[in-house]
Design an enzyme around this catalytic site. Structure first.
Site, PDB file in Angstrom:
ATOM      1  CD  GLU A 289     -54.669 120.610  79.866  1.00  0.00           C
ATOM      2  OE1 GLU A 289     -54.993 119.413  79.900  1.00  0.00           O
ATOM      3  OE2 GLU A 289     -55.097 121.416  79.015  1.00  0.00           O
TER       4      GLU A 289
ATOM      5  CD  GLU B 264     -56.461 121.421  74.102  1.00  0.00           C
ATOM      6  OE1 GLU B 264     -55.465 120.821  74.544  1.00  0.00           O
ATOM      7  OE2 GLU B 264     -57.632 121.157  74.453  1.00  0.00           O
TER       8      GLU B 264
ATOM      9  CG  HIS C  27     -53.727 118.190  76.098  1.00  0.00           C
ATOM     10  ND1 HIS C  27     -54.893 118.028  75.379  1.00  0.00           N
ATOM     11  CD2 HIS C  27     -53.129 116.978  76.118  1.00  0.00           C
ATOM     12  CE1 HIS C  27     -54.998 116.761  74.990  1.00  0.00           C
ATOM     13  NE2 HIS C  27     -53.939 116.105  75.427  1.00  0.00           N
TER      14      HIS C  27
ATOM     15  CG  HIS D 265     -58.172 118.259  72.650  1.00  0.00           C
ATOM     16  ND1 HIS D 265     -57.808 118.218  73.983  1.00  0.00           N
ATOM     17  CD2 HIS D 265     -59.063 117.244  72.468  1.00  0.00           C
ATOM     18  CE1 HIS D 265     -58.441 117.216  74.574  1.00  0.00           C
ATOM     19  NE2 HIS D 265     -59.206 116.612  73.666  1.00  0.00           N
TER      20      HIS D 265
END
Lengths: 332, 318
Positions: A180, A25, A118, A22
């Protein structure tokens, strides 16, 4: 066979660390860029070959999550192998490129491990997200990070999705997980979050080196959060715009146990909207920016304790021996 | 007569009643508190109504709101330059320049007697700025008195005032169309996210602002006051390499420390490989807008300010 004999697993010869799946990010973007600049090989133990990949360069350039469609939903077998027109979204083409580089998914040529980096706006600390609750490699890496980084809140999240339906970049590798880390606004890099990610990746690389050189890793318990369902925001019947925000008593309390009757949302009118489920569940991805468009205000999980066996790398001899005995079993 | 003018021995500045007020949301389409409040009030304005006052909630950048992005072609909150406002080209102009011209027609023209009296422009920031009011002129006694009122009404919760009068760093905001422009910036909130506490705080300070205008219009005299402000001094960019790429982050000691003193020698940035870069200025400053996501492309890691106390004359309706 003794009960505490370690499980033997093939060495992890090819490992990929991906950032910018992404494009906004930023911890992963900056970390992979930095790692590409200062690529080193450690001399002790055999070097694992680590591929650093910036997954979605066009999204990174615009500092947006994606250009046409979410890249991290493009890795199902159907999307990777189905017919595609020239007008297909950019990310579909990029997913196929990544599949050629790191896969093909499901084949023997696929990399051994993918760690996909992430960030989230939710207060989730450092979370592993994986499709399996019995991939001992991922679970051992998690245990190792927990031990090395005791001040960092760390959880293991399991999405119970079959191999056939798995859709994210990390599903290309034989083993894979998303790392994440939050909370971090999209488009920003916060030094504490970046540092946690950098340390996490370094410890993972140390573990892999150790594993490949023959270390035995003792087993033990790991708490695993298995995703049960998502909860959307209350929305206006006609316009579909949201009519409430995450309740201030729930905001930032990722991994708290939410009981039926407890506050979930606060309507703009001031009313408190309560959780109406039947069982207490653990809330996470609370108020993740990118999920508004996916209709997710928060996700809910059950927690269970998994016992991870001790493991060791399978030597070449052991691999040959097991193949031979398998072949002779077949003959019989 | 819209500017303050002393016409009695007590030096009370007189202003016309503020009859036309606008509340702008979505000037940046991904700053959700303002978008949500304005949408709410466009559907049902009961909460913001005040006697004798026309209050118009308005979404300034609907295309950006729909896409949940800061802007489509160019930053609307920098677009209200005289050059843009008088540009010809119609549909060929960047979307936000067209919007600026439309907003100037509806709420201006900027600088004229017909312009709206007050515009509140609602913003969020990823920086830990809390509730901040943004002032564009140190000489606007009406605005100073309003901000004094809001600060006192909001206390003990904090509401600070940022003054941007810097000739090079000030910019042409959407609110600058009005006689009395007031910026409201509340953070920290990630772009695209709605946090309940941030949303409610903005709602409350706006309520106090409207109460002030109401009281003023009813004839209340506000005695002379002093207002502490933080005056913008300098923009500090991230350290970059020869290709313009950022090579360091806001230092963990500075992250989230908006409004706290930054002394010469204090850590300011941390490179990606862990080295500290220190503040080299000659005196203590008060940084703010620390690590605002939208400012990476504007070459700004934070701005420095200095603390000042401004005096505002008494004011009363003319």
């Amino acid at each position: 066979m003794q009960v505490d004999e370690p499980v033997l697993l093939p060495r992890l010869s090819r490992v990929a660390v991906c950032g910018g799946t992404h494009g906004n990010e930023l911890s992963g973007v900056y970390l992979v860029r930095e790692m590409l600049k200062t690529e080193k090989r450690k001399v002790d133990g055999e070097p694992a070959s680590v591929l650093m990949v910036l997954s979605n360069p066009r999204a990174m350039q615009q500092c947006s999550r994606y250009v046409d469609t979410d890249l991290n939903r493009c890795f199902t077998h159907a999307t990777l192998n189905g017919p595609v027109s020239e007008e297909a979204p950019y990310e579909i083409f990029r997913a196929r490129e990544l599949n050629a580089l790191l896969g093909p998914k499901g084949s023997r040529a696929a990399v051994d491990l993918i760690c996909d980096l992430h960030n989230t706006t939710a207060n989730m600390g450092l979370s592993f997200i994986a499709y399996s609750d019995c991939d001992w490699i991922c679970l051992h890496i998690f245990r190792y990070l927990q031990k090395q980084m005791p001040d960092t809140p760390m959880r293991f999240i399991h999405f119970d999705v079959s191999t056939k339906e798995s859709y994210s970049l990390d599903s290309i590798g034989k083993h894979g997980f998303a790392m994440e880390i939050g909370p971090q606004p999209h488009g920003c890099v916060k030094s504490n979050i970046y540092t946690a990610m950098k340390e996490g990746v370094q410890h993972m690389q140390d573990w892999i080196r150790c594993f490949n050189s023959g270390c035995v890793f003792d087993g033990g318990p790991v708490d695993v959060f298995t995703m049960v369902k998502n909860v959307d925001y209350p929305r206006d019947g006609e316009t579909r715009s949201i009519t409430a925000a995450i309740h201030p008593r729930l905001q930032d309390r990722d991994f708290c146990l939410l009981h039926p009757g407890e506050p979930l949302f606060q309507a703009f009118s001031g009313e408190t909207i309560k959780y109406k489920g039947n069982e207490p569940l653990y809330a996470f991805f609370i108020n993740e920016c990118a999920y508004y468009e996916k209709g997710i205000a928060l996700s809910l999980a059950r927690k269970k304790r998994v016992t991870v066996p001790s493991i060791r790398v399978q030597t070449d001899e052991e691999e040959r021996a097991s193949e031979q005995s398998f072949a002779s079993e077949e003959e019989e | 007569m819209s500017n303050g003018s002393s016409n009695n021995n007590n030096n009370t500045a007189r202003f016309d009643a503020a009859r036309r007020v606008a509340i702008f949301g979505g000037t940046h389409g991904n700053e959700m508190s303002g978008v949500t409040l304005v949408n709410l009030w466009m559907q049902n304005s009961a909460e913001i109504q005040r006697k004798g006052l026309e209050i118009k909630p308005f979404l300034t950048n609907p295309k950006a709101v729909e896409k949940c992005v800061r802007y489509v072609d160019t930053d609307l909150n920098r677009a209200f330059t005289q050059e843009n406002l008088s540009a010809t080209g119609g549909d060929e102009l960047p979307y936000e320049v067209q919007r600026a011209q439309e907003i100037n027609r509806m709420f201006g023209p900027k600088g004229s007697a017909e312009a709206y009296d007050v515009i509140f422009d609602l913003h969020n920031t990823t920086s830990n700025m809390g509730c901040t009011l943004i002032l564009e002129s140190s000489k606007d006694a009406f605005n100073l008195q309003m901000m004094n009122y809001i600060k006192k009404a909001f206390a003990p919760a904090s509401c600070l005032v940022l003054l941007n009068e810097h000739p090079l760093l000030k910019y042409s905001t959407s609110r600058s169309v009005a006689k009395h422009p007031v910026g409201m910036e509340v953070g920290p909130q990630p772009q695209g996210v709605l946090r309940s506490n941030i949303f409610e705080a903005m709602r409350v300070i706006l309520k106090h602002a409207l109460d002030f205008i109401s009281l003023f219009n009813e004839g209340m005299e506000f005695p002379p006051c002093t207002v502490e402000v933080f005056r913008v001094l300098e923009r500090m960019d991230y350290p970059r390499d020869a290709n313009g790429n950022i090579i360091a982050m806001v230092h963990p000691n500075l992250q989230d420390c908006d409004w706290e003193p930054l002394n010469p020698g204090d850590p300011m940035f941390q490179t990606f490989d862990g080295k500290s870069i220190h503040y080299q200025g000659s005196s203590t400053v008060y940084p703010t807008f620390i690590n605002e996501a939208a400012y990476y492309e504007k070459q700004q890691a934070f701005v420095t300010t200095r603390r000042e106390t401004l005096a505002a004359s008494a004011i009363r309706k003319a």
